[in-house]
Write a protein that holds these residues in place. Structure first.
Motif: not given
Length: 277
Positions: A150-162
């Protein structure tokens, strides 16, 4: 039995306590009492966590079988006591599950649980009729179970702004091998398997069940993590090269629930609001 299974699958007394909804001291005390009863250590303890001993491996196999049989016995007894077979529905707290609940008949049995592993074990054992869950890598659909993505999404990498890689348009997992990571304690994100396929073992410093707390850890610059595109909340999200990790939310059901599933065709999933865990 459930204590032994949870500790073995989570690899940590603390993470097992989260899954079981108990205090860490309570779970640790239960393990010691169980080990005393069996006459030997079931787990090796270390700074990295716990792992089963040879005796623990043997007990774990038996415990899983007995736990599944006990769940089935309890479920059957409740059905007999209630005079009718009731549909048993469970799922993770994702938009699909939340959309299902108001549409369900009032006499169904409903449970919301963070652990995909637990939910799918119950489904495999026949203790659930409907399950909404993130599908772990390599999961084999049991006989007699229907499946719909019912949902199929790619993961992305979460980073801090620095973070040094925050300005990159794409990031390969292997470029993050020296970073600390945040991950869900329930073992269904696919992070460890994806990193192993990229040639390294992720150094997971933070085991966080709450997505908002996980985002806080990443925003602080202490770690990186896998997130769906729906959860920026101050994070820098960068696509993974070749998108090697995906998050699939799947609706499973057994034959007794087929009529119910057909009546729920109005349920829709908004990919942009799916929970990151």
């Amino acid at each position: 039995m459930k204590t032994i299974i949870a500790v073995a699958e989570c690899g940590s007394i603390g993470r097992a306590a989260i899954r079981l909804g108990q205090s860490q001291a309570g779970v640790s005390g239960n393990v010691r009492r169980i080990e005393k009863y069996f006459g030997g250590e079931l787990f090796h303890r270390s700074a990295e966590g716990v792992r089963t001993t040879p005796l623990g491996d043997w007990v774990l196999v038996k415990a899983r079988t007995l736990a599944a049989d006990m769940d089935q016995l309890v479920s059957s007894a409740r059905s007999v006591a209630g005079g009718a077979d009731r549909l048993r529905i469970a799922g993770q707290p994702c938009p699909t599950m939340l959309a299902l609940i108001p549409l369900l008949p009032r006499d169904v049995e409903v449970r919301v649980d963070h652990s995909a592993d637990w939910l799918l074990q119950q489904l495999s054992a026949g203790s659930l009729d409907v399950c909404v869950s993130v599908e772990p890598a390599g999961f084999s659909v049991p006989d007699g179970v229907h499946r719909k993505v019912v949902a199929d999404e790619p993961y992305a990498i979460g980073l801090s702004r620095v973070h040094p890689l925050a300005d990159r348009p794409h990031i390969g997992l292997s470029e993050l091998s020296d970073n600390d990571w945040v991950d869900t304690p329930f073992g269904d994100s696919g992070l460890r398997l994806a990193c192993q396929q990229a040639g390294f073992e992720p150094r997971i410093r933070y085991w966080v069940a709450d997505p908002s707390a996980a985002r806080l850890v990443v925003r602080s610059g202490r770690a990186v993590g896998l997130f769906t595109r729906s959860a920026p909340d101050g994070l820098v999200l960068r696509p993974l090269q070749c998108n090697p990790v995906r998050r699939r939310t799947v609706l499973y059901w057994r034959e007794p629930a087929s009529a119910l599933i057909r009546r729920l065709t109005n349920v829709t999933v908004n990919n942009r609001t799916e929970s990151p865990f």
